[in-house]
Motif scaffolding. Structure first.
Motif, PDB file in Angstrom:
ATOM      1  N   ILE A 140       0.821  -1.450   0.291  1.00 55.74           N
ATOM      2  CA  ILE A 140      -0.283  -0.116  -0.278  1.00 55.74           C
ATOM      3  C   ILE A 140       1.025   0.947   0.101  1.00 55.74           C
ATOM      4  N   ASN A 141       1.804   1.381   0.520  1.00 56.49           N
ATOM      5  CA  ASN A 141       2.703   2.640   0.894  1.00 56.49           C
ATOM      6  C   ASN A 141       3.110   2.769  -0.503  1.00 56.49           C
ATOM      7  N   ARG A 142       3.810   1.494  -0.794  1.00 58.42           N
ATOM      8  CA  ARG A 142       4.618   1.748  -2.417  1.00 58.42           C
ATOM      9  C   ARG A 142       3.967   2.396  -3.263  1.00 58.42           C
ATOM     10  N   VAL A 143       2.974   1.831  -3.316  1.00 59.54           N
ATOM     11  CA  VAL A 143       1.682   2.631  -4.521  1.00 59.54           C
ATOM     12  C   VAL A 143       1.984   4.016  -4.542  1.00 59.54           C
ATOM     13  N   LEU A 144       1.033   4.085  -3.174  1.00 58.20           N
ATOM     14  CA  LEU A 144       0.983   5.820  -2.915  1.00 58.20           C
ATOM     15  C   LEU A 144       2.272   6.363  -2.790  1.00 58.20           C
ATOM     16  N   ASP A 145       3.532   6.007  -2.127  1.00 53.25           N
ATOM     17  CA  ASP A 145       4.807   6.924  -3.012  1.00 53.25           C
ATOM     18  C   ASP A 145       4.994   6.290  -4.080  1.00 53.25           C
TER      19      ASP A 145
END
Length: 133
Positions: free
Chosen positions: A104-109
């Motif tokens: 999730i964090n990777r997608v948002l970043d």
């Protein structure tokens, strides 16, 4: 394939996400209506969800959860006013769906690096595949 209750739950969740700003912009409404049509939900049933949300139903299919997360990312980017509140909310939606925190964090970043902040579906799927394995 997901059933009607799951479809209504997905739409209800997306409506709740869009209502973070109190009122839904016409571009968001049209996007949500397009998703409703894709899910074969009538406009009357779709409009009913705005006043009568459906309880959250956890999707069993991992791929359906990724698709729903992608829809939420697309919806978030329609508003163009992405702030910490929106990012936290979409992150929490992803966690509630059982998606990996790091993915999730990777997608948002990484969405910042794509035109119009739209993460291509194949790229998003690859991120979750890596975390799933």
């Amino acid at each position: 394939m997901i059933n009607r209750v799951e479809k209504l739950s997905l739409l209800s969740e997306m409506i709740a996400f869009a209502q973070t700003d109190e009122n839904i912009k016409s571009i968001e409404y049209n996007f949500l209506l397009g998703v409703a049509k894709q899910l074969e939900i009538s406009q009357a049933d779709f409009d009913y969800l705005f006043e009568h949300p459906v309880n959250y139903v956890h999707l069993k299919s991992f791929s359906e959860r990724i698709v729903q997360f992608h829809r939420l990312v697309l919806l978030m980017n329609l508003g163009k006013n992405i702030d910490r509140k929106h990012l936290a909310k979409i992150h929490n939606f992803g966690l509630r769906m059982g998606l990996n925190h790091d993915a999730i964090n990777r997608v948002l970043d990484l969405m910042e690096s794509f035109p119009n902040k739209i993460v291509p579906p194949d790229f998003l799927i690859d991120i979750f595949k890596v975390q799933y394995n």
